[in-house]
Scaffold this active site. Sequence first.
Site, mmCIF file in Angstrom:
data_model
loop_
_atom_site.group_PDB
_atom_site.id
_atom_site.type_symbol
_atom_site.label_atom_id
_atom_site.label_comp_id
_atom_site.label_asym_id
_atom_site.label_seq_id
_atom_site.Cartn_x
_atom_site.Cartn_y
_atom_site.Cartn_z
ATOM 1 C CG ASP A 202 2.000 -4.473 -39.831
ATOM 2 O OD1 ASP A 202 1.922 -3.260 -39.613
ATOM 3 O OD2 ASP A 202 1.340 -5.319 -39.200
ATOM 4 C CD GLU A 262 15.158 -16.222 -55.869
ATOM 5 O OE1 GLU A 262 14.224 -16.086 -56.682
ATOM 6 O OE2 GLU A 262 15.206 -17.122 -55.006
#
Length: 537
Positions: A202, A262
Site C-alpha cells: 500500500d 529468501e
Amino acid sequence: MINNPDWWRGAVIYQVYPRSFYDSNGDGIGDLPGVTAKLDYIASLNVDAIWLSPFFTSPMRDFGYDVADYRNVDPIFGTLSDFDTLIAEAHKRGLRIMIDQVLSHSSDQHSWFVESRANRSNPKADWYVWADPKKDGTVPNNWLSVFGGPAWTWDSRRRQYYLHNFLTSQPDLNFHNPDVQKQVLSDVKFWLDRGVDGFRLDAINFCFHDRKLRDNPASDAVKEGSIGVRKENPYAYQFHRFDKTRPENIPFLQRLRALLDEYPGTTTVGEIGDDNSLQTMADYTSGGDKLHMAYSFDLLTEQHGADFFRKTVNTIEQKLTDGWPCWAIGNHDVARVASRWEATSDQQLKAYMAMLLTLRGSVCIYQGEELGLTEAELAYEDLVDPYGINFWPEYKGRDGCRTPMVWHHKKTHGGFSDARPWLPVYDDHYNAAVAVQHEEDNSVLEAYRTFLGWRREQPVLLKGDIRFHKAPGNILIYSRSLGAETLLVVLNLSDQAATLTLPEAKAPMAGTPDFVGGQWQGNELKLPAWGVEIARS
Ligand code: BGC
C-alpha cells in the site's frame, strides 16, 4: 504449487475486498471463511493469484487500511487459523495468495502510536513523525492529507504535531528510524513464514518524508496521480516533492526485496500514487533488486480512449528498461470501470477487458469487474468512506465500488449475506449476478473465463514485448512479440464499425472466445463497434 519462481510475470491477480466478497457468519460483513467458500469460483476465472485487501486487526476507520496489529486477523474477518485454511485451500486449487501490507502508516490505536504519543522520551517516541509547531502555533509546513485538510494533527500530550498522509487516525511511521524499518520487515517476515506468496504494498512511495520538512512547491497543473485525487481536492495543487517518493525509499525497497529473495517464488506489487507515477513505477521495478511489479492510477482515472491508452503505455514502455508493470483498470479506490469509461454494452466491456489482458505486464482484476458491475449510486446517508464524506458532493468517495458482490439474483442481499450488509447491494447489480451470467454464452463473466483461460497458454502475451502501430481515430493496434512469434491486436474502441487497411493479411487466432474476431478480406479488416481482433503474423 507449481514451482515457477517467475510466475508473477504476466500473471493475473484477482483482488478480493474481503468485507464485500462473501459473509459466512451472517453479520453483514464478508470474512476470510467467506473467501475460502468461494475459492472454486475464483479458480474458475482462470486467474493465477488472489490479492486480499487488509484483514488485520483494525478500528476500521479506513476499513482495514489502518492497522492496529500487523500480525493478527481482525475478529470481524476471522482468525489466524481461518487464514491458514484459506492459504492451504487456495494452494490446493493452484491459486497463490498475496496480502496487502500497509507499511507507511498504522492506526492511531496501534500500541506503538499509543506509546509514541504519551511523551517525548518513551522508547517509541521517534517511531512516528512528530514536529513542533511554527512560532505562531500553526502546522510545521504546507503538506496536505490525500483525504483532505492538512497532513498534520496536534497532539495535546506531546504538544507537537504528527504527520498523516491520509486520515488523522493513520499516523505516518517514521522510516528514517532504523528500528521502524527492522520492525516492519519482521512483520512482513511473519507472513512469509505463514506461507503467503507475495504482497501488495500500500502507498509504498509514502514511506519516507523529507527530514527537513521543506514545503512542497505549488504544481503548475492539477495533479491527479494519487488515489482518487481530483481537482476538488487541494492535494492536486502541490508538487509532492518533499512528502513522498523520497530517495531513501529505494534502499528500503532493496532491504524488503532481499528479505523476499529468501523466499523463492514470492513477489510484490507496489501501489504508486505519484505526480510522476510512470517514472516511479519504472524506478522501483528496475534492476531486479527492488519491487517485482508496480501499478499506478494512470488507467484508473476517468480518461480513456485509444490516444490516451497508447500514450500511457508508450510512456511507461520508454521509461521501464527492465522493470515490470502491473495494469489495473479497477480497484477498491476508484469508480467501477464500467461507469468510469462509460460502457453502454457488454461488447464494450469485453473490448476493455481484451485490452487489459493483452498489454505487456501483469494484471489486477477487481472483484465484480468480471461481472461488468457499474458504480453504485449511494445516498449521502449510506456513505461510510470518510474520504467521500469530506468531499461530497463533488467527489463521492469509494463506497460506490465497494458494495457487496452479487452471487445470486434471487437471494436476499444478492446471496452475499443473510444480514443487512455494511453497504447496500446495489439494485442494478442483481441482473449481473454470478448465477445469471454463469454458463451464459455471451455473458461478460464467460468472456473473462474463456479469455483468461486462453491467455494463460500464450507465452507471447505473458512475456512478449509490445509495439504500437499507427491507427486512425479510436482504433488501437499493437503487436506482442516473443522470439519468432508475433500477435497483432486490433481494438475498435468506438461505437462505429470500422474498415482498416493493414500492411499485410493476417491469420485470425484460434481458440479465442467468440467476441474476438473481425472479417479479413486480403489485408482489409472489418471490425464491428467495440470489435476485437487478435491475429497471428
Ligand atoms: C489504499 C486505500 C487507502 C490508502 C491509505 C491506499 O492506497 O488502496 O484504500 O485508503 O492507501 O492506506
